[in-house]
Design a protein around this motif. Structure first.
Motif, PDB file in Angstrom:
ATOM      1  N   ILE A 590       0.792  -1.134   0.017  1.00 28.30           N
ATOM      2  CA  ILE A 590      -0.002   0.047   0.092  1.00 28.30           C
ATOM      3  C   ILE A 590       0.954   1.198  -0.055  1.00 28.30           C
ATOM      4  O   ILE A 590       0.496   2.159  -0.779  1.00 28.30           O
ATOM      5  N   LYS A 591       1.949   1.055   0.619  1.00 27.75           N
ATOM      6  CA  LYS A 591       2.928   2.397   0.816  1.00 27.75           C
ATOM      7  C   LYS A 591       3.395   2.598  -0.600  1.00 27.75           C
ATOM      8  O   LYS A 591       3.958   4.077  -0.773  1.00 27.75           O
ATOM      9  N   LYS A 592       3.590   1.723  -1.269  1.00 28.30           N
ATOM     10  CA  LYS A 592       4.299   1.985  -2.651  1.00 28.30           C
ATOM     11  C   LYS A 592       3.328   2.896  -3.425  1.00 28.30           C
ATOM     12  O   LYS A 592       3.749   3.637  -4.150  1.00 28.30           O
ATOM     13  N   TYR A 593       1.937   2.952  -3.227  1.00 31.14           N
ATOM     14  CA  TYR A 593       1.175   3.555  -4.108  1.00 31.14           C
ATOM     15  C   TYR A 593       0.395   5.007  -3.354  1.00 31.14           C
ATOM     16  O   TYR A 593      -0.161   5.485  -3.723  1.00 31.14           O
ATOM     17  N   THR A 594       1.093   4.924  -1.929  1.00 34.95           N
ATOM     18  CA  THR A 594       0.565   6.239  -1.221  1.00 34.95           C
ATOM     19  C   THR A 594       1.195   7.345  -1.685  1.00 34.95           C
ATOM     20  O   THR A 594       2.386   7.522  -1.776  1.00 34.95           O
ATOM     21  N   PRO A 595       0.490   8.626  -1.863  1.00 32.64           N
ATOM     22  CA  PRO A 595       1.170   9.644  -2.332  1.00 32.64           C
ATOM     23  C   PRO A 595       2.236  10.208  -1.119  1.00 32.64           C
ATOM     24  O   PRO A 595       1.771  10.330  -0.188  1.00 32.64           O
ATOM     25  N   GLN A 596       3.328  10.452  -1.792  1.00 28.02           N
ATOM     26  CA  GLN A 596       4.543  11.120  -0.941  1.00 28.02           C
ATOM     27  C   GLN A 596       4.196  12.402  -0.455  1.00 28.02           C
ATOM     28  O   GLN A 596       3.666  13.183  -1.043  1.00 28.02           O
ATOM     29  N   VAL A 606       0.667  18.805  -9.200  1.00 20.93           N
ATOM     30  CA  VAL A 606       0.125  18.339 -10.632  1.00 20.93           C
ATOM     31  C   VAL A 606       0.673  16.990 -11.068  1.00 20.93           C
ATOM     32  O   VAL A 606       0.145  16.138 -11.250  1.00 20.93           O
ATOM     33  N   GLN A 607       2.141  17.010 -10.808  1.00 13.72           N
ATOM     34  CA  GLN A 607       2.884  16.013 -11.116  1.00 13.72           C
ATOM     35  C   GLN A 607       2.423  14.556 -10.218  1.00 13.72           C
ATOM     36  O   GLN A 607       2.164  13.587 -10.527  1.00 13.72           O
ATOM     37  N   ASP A 608       2.263  15.256  -8.872  1.00 15.60           N
ATOM     38  CA  ASP A 608       1.655  14.110  -8.022  1.00 15.60           C
ATOM     39  C   ASP A 608       0.406  13.671  -8.092  1.00 15.60           C
ATOM     40  O   ASP A 608       0.190  12.193  -8.100  1.00 15.60           O
ATOM     41  N   ILE A 660      -2.271   5.451   7.003  1.00 10.37           N
ATOM     42  CA  ILE A 660      -3.660   6.287   7.155  1.00 10.37           C
ATOM     43  C   ILE A 660      -3.375   7.677   7.150  1.00 10.37           C
ATOM     44  O   ILE A 660      -4.189   8.341   6.389  1.00 10.37           O
ATOM     45  N   LYS A 661      -2.343   7.957   7.865  1.00 10.02           N
ATOM     46  CA  LYS A 661      -2.103   9.599   8.094  1.00 10.02           C
ATOM     47  C   LYS A 661      -1.596  10.017   6.724  1.00 10.02           C
ATOM     48  O   LYS A 661      -2.215  11.203   6.419  1.00 10.02           O
ATOM     49  N   GLU A 662      -0.950   9.349   6.049  1.00  8.85           N
ATOM     50  CA  GLU A 662      -0.760   9.875   4.594  1.00  8.85           C
ATOM     51  C   GLU A 662      -1.809   9.943   3.780  1.00  8.85           C
ATOM     52  O   GLU A 662      -2.166  11.095   2.824  1.00  8.85           O
ATOM     53  N   LEU A 663      -2.532   9.081   3.666  1.00  6.25           N
ATOM     54  CA  LEU A 663      -3.714   9.131   2.899  1.00  6.25           C
ATOM     55  C   LEU A 663      -4.742  10.114   3.225  1.00  6.25           C
ATOM     56  O   LEU A 663      -5.314  10.780   2.460  1.00  6.25           O
ATOM     57  N   GLN A 664      -4.919  10.329   4.631  1.00 11.08           N
ATOM     58  CA  GLN A 664      -5.539  11.524   5.027  1.00 11.08           C
ATOM     59  C   GLN A 664      -4.870  12.970   4.707  1.00 11.08           C
ATOM     60  O   GLN A 664      -5.906  13.709   4.334  1.00 11.08           O
ATOM     61  N   GLN A 665      -3.872  13.125   4.720  1.00 11.31           N
ATOM     62  CA  GLN A 665      -3.112  14.461   4.242  1.00 11.31           C
ATOM     63  C   GLN A 665      -3.423  14.538   2.514  1.00 11.31           C
ATOM     64  O   GLN A 665      -3.734  15.673   2.193  1.00 11.31           O
ATOM     65  N   HIS A 666      -3.083  13.570   1.835  1.00 14.19           N
ATOM     66  CA  HIS A 666      -3.595  13.505   0.476  1.00 14.19           C
ATOM     67  C   HIS A 666      -5.171  14.111   0.197  1.00 14.19           C
ATOM     68  O   HIS A 666      -5.458  15.013  -0.819  1.00 14.19           O
ATOM     69  N   LEU A 667      -5.862  13.536   1.111  1.00 16.76           N
ATOM     70  CA  LEU A 667      -7.562  13.824   0.815  1.00 16.76           C
ATOM     71  C   LEU A 667      -7.796  15.259   1.209  1.00 16.76           C
ATOM     72  O   LEU A 667      -8.361  16.091   0.879  1.00 16.76           O
ATOM     73  N   ALA A 668      -6.896  15.518   2.125  1.00 20.52           N
ATOM     74  CA  ALA A 668      -7.056  16.975   2.836  1.00 20.52           C
ATOM     75  C   ALA A 668      -6.548  18.085   1.650  1.00 20.52           C
ATOM     76  O   ALA A 668      -7.056  19.071   1.065  1.00 20.52           O
ATOM     77  N   LEU A 760     -17.600  13.991  12.592  1.00 17.64           N
ATOM     78  CA  LEU A 760     -18.753  14.941  12.275  1.00 17.64           C
ATOM     79  C   LEU A 760     -18.688  16.200  11.576  1.00 17.64           C
ATOM     80  O   LEU A 760     -19.367  16.557  10.764  1.00 17.64           O
ATOM     81  N   SER A 761     -17.768  16.740  11.895  1.00 17.38           N
ATOM     82  CA  SER A 761     -17.416  18.231  11.536  1.00 17.38           C
ATOM     83  C   SER A 761     -16.583  17.999   9.976  1.00 17.38           C
ATOM     84  O   SER A 761     -16.663  18.979   9.438  1.00 17.38           O
ATOM     85  N   GLY A 762     -16.015  16.951   9.939  1.00 12.64           N
ATOM     86  CA  GLY A 762     -15.534  16.876   8.422  1.00 12.64           C
ATOM     87  C   GLY A 762     -14.125  17.273   8.665  1.00 12.64           C
ATOM     88  O   GLY A 762     -13.391  17.228   7.477  1.00 12.64           O
ATOM     89  N   GLU A 763     -13.447  17.373   9.834  1.00 12.17           N
ATOM     90  CA  GLU A 763     -11.852  17.635   9.831  1.00 12.17           C
ATOM     91  C   GLU A 763     -11.067  16.714   9.354  1.00 12.17           C
ATOM     92  O   GLU A 763      -9.991  16.907   8.854  1.00 12.17           O
ATOM     93  N   ILE A 764     -11.429  15.334   9.892  1.00 13.94           N
ATOM     94  CA  ILE A 764     -10.603  14.291   9.502  1.00 13.94           C
ATOM     95  C   ILE A 764     -10.823  13.844   7.828  1.00 13.94           C
ATOM     96  O   ILE A 764      -9.955  13.661   7.221  1.00 13.94           O
ATOM     97  N   PHE A 765     -12.088  13.651   7.709  1.00 16.51           N
ATOM     98  CA  PHE A 765     -12.238  13.529   6.058  1.00 16.51           C
ATOM     99  C   PHE A 765     -13.252  14.638   5.602  1.00 16.51           C
ATOM    100  O   PHE A 765     -14.274  14.948   6.043  1.00 16.51           O
ATOM    101  N   PRO A 766     -12.723  15.310   4.389  1.00 15.78           N
ATOM    102  CA  PRO A 766     -13.272  16.418   4.191  1.00 15.78           C
ATOM    103  C   PRO A 766     -14.864  16.256   3.723  1.00 15.78           C
ATOM    104  O   PRO A 766     -15.038  15.039   3.061  1.00 15.78           O
TER     105      PRO A 766
END
Length: 1606
Positions: A590-596, A606-608, A660-668, A760-766
């Motif tokens: 999973i980490k191989k495909y997680t956005p750095q 844009v490249q990312d 999970i932290k990296e994926l959440q940062q990407h979503l944010a 509930l407020s959307g801070e973790i998942f936008p």
């Protein structure tokens, strides 16, 4: 006589006699007893055969009709009874030897379509049949082997030609032929012919119709089967096996395999199957296989195969020294590779069909040996397998010549397997591999050490071919791979990645058969690598395949259905460290495909964005699903887990948290970019840079969000589980944040509460991403919130925080926010989380809510609770139309709602339960408001106005009020709601709800009616409604809060209201089954409510007097006595109410003095009213036939109740000498009538039960009066009545119109009557009963076929032994018990010889013996009598029984064994072997019945129940360990021996295995060694597998339980 002899013989020999006259004379001479020709039969046969051979040799000449007549005459001779009787007497009769060649030539003519046939095929085949059916006549073929081979060759070729022609004909022609065949009468070949039939026979022989062709076709296969049988016997007698081999391969091999192809199961299942029965096809195939095996693979020829196939000691293959010796393999292969024996389009099908058969026959002949000899023959079989595989054109020739050093036979150049032949080729390869697997020819160690891995290299080449030319759309391809895996996992391991890719990950076929084969293969891979302890390696290759494959759309879930279940089982057997390793491997992928992380924001983003494309998001989603499945089936940590494992798990959780932290940062970051901002000019796209459209971005974000939510939910769930069970584990989300100075002081809000707020407020998942996400994300978010709520609720310290309640309320409201969408949905869900999509989301969501109601319900507001109740009831009202389309094992909203309503937890949810009840009540009120009548009491009210409803109910009792008339639709709606009310547990209702519900139902009962216009009176709609209402009222009476109803209305009023409602309905109804059910429900309500009034002891006098006054009023008496002006149904209702009320009062006498006085007063009133009614009913001038108005059963019930009331009143009198039963003559008359009619003719069961009840009560009354009078006349009358009743009972049980089911249903009533008869029974009466029993148990009657008389006595014996007896009678009965047992044993042995007596006689006798053994616990002193029972059980048949008979027989034997082992353990020390013999019969029979069959669905329940009985018996044997310890090994040996012969159904095998585990608990170490050494090879393998699973599962569990056992 001499003149007769000389005249007929001379005329037959004379050339002057016309041939027509000769045939007539010959027929006459054969059938006439006046013609005494010496050796007449032989003379006439010789004359006929001489004439036929002369015509075909051109020595004589006569017309065609004479030729036909001669053939028919010969056929008649050969089939006549006279000829066969002579042969049976041992007389010598034979045919001319040249007849054999004549028949062969004629068969050859029919085999060529261009040849002119002089005789019909049907006649010719009939002649052959007559010859072959008699050994003396068939000697013309059997004495010369070559002739027999020629006959077989011609018959087989002819049969193949016929099948080929019939298969090409049109279906319509085939159907018309069959109709003609059915319409034509069959000719009896055994009947003697006469002269008058000659013209008909000749006309039949000339017929060329299709009927004749079909008749000949049927006859052909009968003759062929007969010829195959004869040939098989001749072939066995041949002294030279090489000659047999040569002739068979030259003349029979190719025709046989061609015919076998046409009769194969594949041809039988084709759209145009051959017109031959399946049994005939199986018999012919079996004969062909036997002939080929004996001819090609004779034991004497094994050395030739070894010379040709295997290496000599010198290491070189024998070639020059054996040039002149026979090479059987080369001969066979050369015959297989010649295509001239069939059409080119059929050649490959014929070849692929016979190759597996040849290998199977070779294995059976040469593959069975032990020790080193087994290894040598195994290699021989392998080389033969290699040779056969070359004929399938699989492209393995180069490998075989290079790796196996085997000289392949030359074969014509042919292309590799054609695409249209792949299915046939794979089926053949599958069969070859399975035969090799089951034949155990592959010894991995021996192949590696002594044979240079020759077998491994061959199987590897085969695997490479299967993977190189993969056919994933063919089920046999997967089965071939599974067989290779079963042979040796090293065969497929070098290509494991390719295998996983083709057979699992990238397989996209949707055919159900292919999917089933794929699942079996994948499950086999998982199980194999679990046993090898190499699951991490398997998952490493699996992850490699997943990551290498580029994806542009979501793939189907990899772990679904059977694969997921197998993975779950495998992970439980996998060490925890390896499971953690698997999870780490998945996380690394999973980490191989997680956005750095990026530091620059513009171009780099844009490249990312380009780098993190749809492929990456889809792969992360697939990998997250795998990680979730593995972690959710992982064995959890506990305090006993080793510290390295805990640290490894801690590292896993931390790594997962980082991902999970990296994926959440990407979503944010994505959320930030999508927010509205200042308009910027578009940037120029650099060369080579991809442009990502908005739709693709949305899909990428959705996949990423779903994967992140799934990972986070999995992390929270597993982290919580670890922290609860393992104190050494440190949770990633502590309950509280604490300061470093004082660890006990909470410095801020709990992280869990903050997490819920952030979710509930959307801070973790936008929120922008969540809103655009799919249903799977929504479901996961709710799962995550639920898990966080569980954390708060599990810790009291967090619940005490001020903000916890508000947060819980918000979370619960969010979870239930989409409840209303679940109403009126037509979705289905298979139950797997990964299968959630737009068409199944609402079902999964509803399941989530209902399964967590105890958690979220306390924090929901009233509006949410009402929404849940609305969906619960609304989905049930629409359920009848949806259940028709529900798939098996699928969940729907109505199904989930139904399970919740029926669950035990639903009454524990008071707020939801109350909301549900109120919704139902409001729904009923809504229906009532639409009625034409204006109901002010129900207008615009949220709750029912109880006082107004009570007033309306009371008004309906006093005045003739107008009822609310319901339409058909309204009635249906109310009935549907009543069906839901029946399911609700009344104990869960509050006092308020139960009162509202009860009063509304009483109102419906008293103040509504159904429209009767245009309604058939046989289908009364009001009956159904009233019956449903009363049923629910009865259930509400049993509720704990029912007394609250009595605060508003009296119990007597309720009784009067219910009876009045039924009375009112009786005026407009007609008698029908629904009406009788309604009256029974009314009686049940009266009994229940009266009993409740008496039990409560509150206002008893008021309520009972009120109801008694109603029932005994002058108006009621007039209705009961004035039959002219009152409806019959009205009288029926009143009589039923009176009798039920009186019976309930009678049963409550004797509790207290004051209560007895009250009940006695009321009983006097009701009894007096009953007397008037009964006199009116039984008045001869008024009624000639009672059954025309009331059923005889009902009248008897009323009379019985009246008699019981009088007996009760009599027993309550203090001065019994002055008191008497007032209407004794009436009861005596009834008793005489009952005794006369009870067995005179077939009677309904209700009448029989009522009659027996009356006789019980009447006998008690007579006995009471006799005890009071104490004179000889009364005693004699009692003795006479005693014997009269016994004789009537015996005649009743003998009645032929009583079935076994009826007898079984009558036994409880007969038991009560017998108990009354033997209570305080004198010795004289009891001795008379014993004499009657002795006369009834007469075995002569059974031999004479009159088993019913014996059966009646057997049933009486069974019931008598179960009755409480006076001491003298008890001793007398058990004194003759040994004689009764001996007689019963003889009856069982005698009746067991006739299988048809199993159900009606043998099983009742065994039931009687079982009852006697149970009652004789501690009484039967001699163990020999118990041992006799075990001996008799050996005779009871268990084979070839109908399913219901089998189950009854099996259960009866099991119950007898159970009675012995539980009630007579003292006999087990000596009787254990006999006991186990009977038990082994049960085990062996259920293993035969529980085999896997295609047509076993109907009987699957029977086999399952019987296997559960076997498991139960094993548990009792294990509990009596001291008697069976020495024999436990033999029980196990018998079980595995039977198990090796059959393949059991999984459910049956599960129970049998659990039972045998308990027997293995008794086995000592030396017993296991004894089994390992003593069992045969195949059985030993079965035992090893059984013992392995026993030690792995059962033994460890038992030892774990023993640790906690005191």
């Amino acid at each position: 006589m001499a003149a007769i002899y000389s005249g007929i013989y001379l005329k037959l020999k004379s050339a002057q006699t016309p041939w027509e006259d000769k045939i007539k004379l010959a027929r006459f001479a054969w059938i006439s007893s006046q013609c005494l020709l010496p050796n007449k039969e032989q003379v006439l046969l010789d004359w006929c055969t001489h004439a036929l051979t002369g015509w075909y040799k051109k020595k004589v000449d006569f017309p065609q009709n004479v030729l036909d007549g001669l053939w028919c005459y010969l056929d008649d001779l050969l089939h006549s009874r006279k000829l066969h009787s002579f042969l049976k007497q041992g007389k010598s009769i034979s045919l001319r030897l040249n007849m054999a060649q004549l028949l062969l030539d004629r068969l050859q003519d029919h085999g060529h379509s261009e040849a002119v046939c002089s005789v019909g095929l049907s006649t010719l085949l009939s002649v052959c049949q007559g010859i072959l059916s008699a050994p003396e006549l068939s000697s013309i073929f059997t004495t010369k082997y070559e002739l027999m081979v020629s006959l077989m060759s011609r018959l087989i070729s002819l049969a193949s030609h016929q099948l080929q022609q019939l298969s090409g004909s049109l279906k319509s022609d085939h159907e018309s032929d069959m109709e003609a065949l059915q319409s034509q009468p069959a000719w009896d070949a055994d009947k003697e012919f006469d002269i008058g039939h000659q013209s008909n026979l000749q006309a039949d022989s000339k017929s060329n119709s299709k009927f004749t062709e079909n008749l000949a076709s049927d006859k052909l296969f009968e003759v062929l089967l007969l010829a195959l049988t004869c040939y098989s016997l001749v072939q066995r007698q041949q002294p030279n096996p090489n000659r047999v081999f040569t002739l068979v391969t030259d003349q029979l091999f190719q025709p046989m395999i061609f015919l076998r192809h046409w009769l194969s199961p594949a041809a039988l299942s084709s759209p145009t199957p051959p017109p031959v029965s399946q049994q005939m096809c199986r018999d012919i195939r079996t004969k062909i296989d036997t002939i080929l095996q004996l001819a090609l693979f004779a034991p004497e020829r094994m050395s030739l195969y070894q010379e040709e196939l295997t290496k000599a000691d010198s290491g070189k293959r024998v070639s020059g020294t054996a040039k002149r010796s026979l090479k059987p393999t080369s001969v066979l292969l050369s015959k297989l590779t010649v295509q001239s024996f069939c059409e080119p389009s059929l050649y490959y099908a014929v070849k692929s069909n016979i190759v597996p058969v040849l290998f199977k026959l070779f294995l059976e002949s040469y593959g069975t040996a032990k020790g080193e000899r087994n290894e040598e023959q195994g290699m021989l079989c392998f080389f033969f397998l290699v040779s056969l595989s070359n004929t399938l054109n699989l492209g393995l020739e180069s490998h075989l010549s290079k790796n196996t050093d085997l000289q392949m036979c030359p074969s014509p150049q042919s292309a590799p397997c054609r695409p249209e032949s792949w299915s046939l080729a794979l089926l053949a390869v599958e069969s070859l591999l399975n035969s090799a697997l089951f034949g155990d020819i592959y010894n991995v160690a021996a192949d590696r050490i002594r044979h240079g891995e020759v077998q491994l290299r061959f199987y590897r080449s085969l695997a490479e071919m299967l993977l190189k030319q993969a056919q994933p759309s063919i089920p046999a391809w997967y089965r071939c791979l599974k067989a290779l895996l079963s042979l040796n996992h090293l065969i497929l391991e070098p290509d494991l990645e390719q295998l996983l890719s083709l057979a699992w990950v990238n397989m996209d076929c949707t055919n159900s058969r292919v999917l089933q084969a794929k699942q079996v293969a994948v499950c086999s891979i998982l199980q194999t690598y679990t046993k090898l302890r190499q699951m991490p390696k398997l998952f490493s290759d699996l992850l490699s395949v997943i990551t290498k494959t580029a994806l542009d759309q979501p793939r189907p879930p990899l772990l679904s259905g059977e694969v997921f279940s197998t993975l779950r089982t495998c992970l439980l057997d996998t060490p925890s460290s390896q499971t953690i390793e698997i999870c780490l491997l998945v996380l690394q992928s999973i980490k191989k495909y997680t956005p750095q992380k990026q530091t620059i924001t513009d171009d780099i983003n844009v490249q990312d964005e380009v780098a993190f494309n749809a492929d990456s998001s889809l792969k992360i989603m697939s990998l997250s699903q795998i990680l979730h499945s593995v972690l959710f089936n992982l064995k959890t940590l506990d305090n006993g887990s080793p510290l390295p494992l805990v640290r490894q798990s801690q590292k896993l959780m931390e790594t997962m948290h980082e991902v999970i932290k990296e994926l959440q940062q990407h979503l944010a970051k994505v959320d930030t970019k999508t927010k509205p901002s200042v308009q910027k000019p578009p940037k120029k796209v650099k060369k080579g840079q991809k442009v990502v459209d908005s739709e693709t971005n949305s899909q990428i974000n959705q996949n990423t969000l779903e994967a992140t939510l799934l990972l986070r939910y999995t992390l929270v769930e597993v982290d919580t589980l670890f922290s609860i069970h393992c104190s050494k584990y440190t949770s990633l989300e502590p309950a509280h944040q604490v300061t470093s100075e004082n660890e006990d002081q909470i410095t801020s809000a709990s992280p869990v509460i903050e997490c819920i707020q952030n979710l509930l407020s959307g801070e973790i998942f936008p929120q922008s991403v969540v809103i655009a996400s799919g249903p799977f994300s929504s479901l996961l978010l709710r799962h995550l919130l639920l898990q966080q709520m569980k954390k708060i609720l599990s810790m009291p310290s967090m619940l005490s925080e001020p903000s916890s309640t508000g947060v819980l309320n918000q979370a619960a409201h969010f979870i239930a926010s989409e409840i209303e969408k679940c109403l009126n949905v037509d979705q289905m869900w298979i139950g797997h989380m990964y299968a959630v999509n737009g068409s199944s989301y609402l079902v999964a969501y509803w399941y989530l809510v209902t399964s967590n109601l105890p958690l979220i319900l306390p924090y929901l507001d009233d509006e949410d609770v009402r929404s849940i109740a609305t969906v619960l009831i609304g989905s049930q009202l629409t359920r009848p139309t949806q259940d028709k389309d529900t798939l098996h094992n699928c969940l729907t909203v109505p199904l989930i709602s139904s399970q919740l309503l029926k669950s035990h937890i639903f009454p524990e949810l008071p707020s939801l339960f109350s909301a549900t009840v109120q919704f139902l009540l409001q729904s009923v009120l809504k229906v009532l408001r639409t009625a034409p009548q204006n109901l002010d009491i129900f207008q615009n009210t949220s709750r029912i106005q109880k006082e107004m409803v009570v007033e309306r109910i009371l008004a309906s009792l006093t005045i003739d009020n107008e009822c609310v008339e319901l339409s058909s639709t309204q009635k249906t709606d109310i009935l549907n709601m009543l069906q839901i009310m029946k399911v609700l547990n009344p104990d869960g209702m509050s006092s308020e709800d139960l009162t509202d519900c009860f009063l509304l139902l009483i109102f419906l009962l008293t103040s509504t009616t159904c429209q009767t216009k245009d309604v058939d009176h046989t289908d009364d709609p009001s009956c159904l409604l009233l019956k449903g209402l009363i049923q629910i009222l009865i259930s509400l009476l049993e509720g704990t809060n029912f007394p609250s109803v009595l605060k508003f209305i009296h119990g007597g009023t309720l009784l009067q209201a219910v009876v009045s409602s039924v009375l009112r309905h009786s005026l407009i109804s007609t008698e029908n089954p629904d009406w009788l059910d309604l009256v029974k429900e009314m009686q049940a309500f009266i009994s229940c409510l009266v009993q409740l009034i008496i039990t409560r002891s509150s206002s008893i006098r008021l309520n009972l007097n009120q109801f008694a006054s109603f029932l005994c009023s002058k108006e009621t008496k007039d209705k009961l006595t004035d039959r002219a002006s009152v409806s019959t149904l009205t009288a029926h209702v009143l009589l039923a109410s009176l009798s039920t009320f009186s019976c309930t009062l009678t049963s409550n006498l004797g509790k207290s003095r004051s209560l007895d006085e009250l009940l006695t007063q009321i009983l006097m009133q009701t009894t007096a009213t009953l007397r008037l009614a009964v006199k009116s009913i039984l008045k001869p001038q008024a009624i000639l036939n009672v059954s025309s108005i009331f059923s005889e059963a009902f009248v008897l019930e009323v009379v019985t109740v009246m008699l019981k009331c009088e007996l009760s009143l009599y027993s309550m009198e203090e001065n019994k000498q002055t008191c008497s039963i007032s209407h004794m003559p009436l009861y005596q008359g009834c008793s005489l009538q009952v005794l006369k009619e009870i067995n005179s003719a077939p009677r309904p069961r209700e009448f029989l039960v009522s009659s027996l009840h009356f006789l019980s009560t009447f006998y008690s009354a007579v006995k009471m009066m006799a005890e009071k009078q104490e004179n000889d006349k009364e005693s004699k009358d009692l003795d006479d009545l005693f014997m009269t009743i016994l004789q009537s009972l015996q005649r009743l049980l003998t009645a032929h119109w009583l079935s076994s089911t009826d007898l079984h249903d009558l036994e409880p009533t007969l038991q009560k009557l017998l108990c009354h008869l033997v209570d305080k029974c004198s010795s004289e009466r009891f001795n008379q009963m014993l004499l009657m029993i002795k006369e009834g148990l007469d075995t002569v009657k059974l031999r004479g076929g009159n088993y019913r008389e014996v059966l009646s006595t057997v049933i009486l014996v069974k019931l008598l032994f179960c009755c409480p007896l006076p001491e003298a009678c008890f001793n007398a009965l058990w004194f003759i018990a040994p004689q009764i047992i001996s007689t019963m044993m003889f009856l069982i042995k005698s009746s067991s010889q006739d299988v048809s007596l199993n159900l009606p006689f043998t099983i009742p006798v065994m039931a009687t013996v079982t009852a006697l053994l149970r009652q004789g616990e501690g009484v039967i002193a001699n163990p020999h009598h118990v041992t006799m029972v075990l001996g008799a059980l050996q005779w009871v048949p268990l084979d070839h029984l109908a399913p219901d008979v089998y189950e009854a027989t099996f259960t009866a034997i099991h119950e007898t064994l159970f009675a012995i082992i539980k009630c007579h353990p003292q006999v087990m020390l000596k009787a254990a072997p006999s006991f186990l013999n009977v038990f082994y019969r049960l085990v062996a029979s259920i293993m035969q019945e529980g085999k896997q069959r295609k047509d076993a669905d109907a009987d699957s329940g029977i086999s399952l129940r019987c296997s559960m009985l076997v498991e139960r018996m094993c548990s009792h044997i294990a509990a009596t360990s001291e008697d069976f310890t020495t024999l436990s090994a033999f029980i196990v040996a018998q079980y595995v021996t039977e198990l090796q012969k059959v393949t059991l159904r999984p459910d049956v095998k599960m129970h049998l295995t659990e039972g045998i585990y308990m027997i293995l608990d008794l086995c000592l170490e030396q017993d296991i060694k004894f089994l390992m050494a003593g069992l045969h090879t195949g059985v030993r393998e079965v035992f090893n597998e059984l013992y392995s699973s026993y030690t792995h599962y059962h033994k460890t569990q038992r030892q774990g339980e023993e640790k906690y056992t005191v």
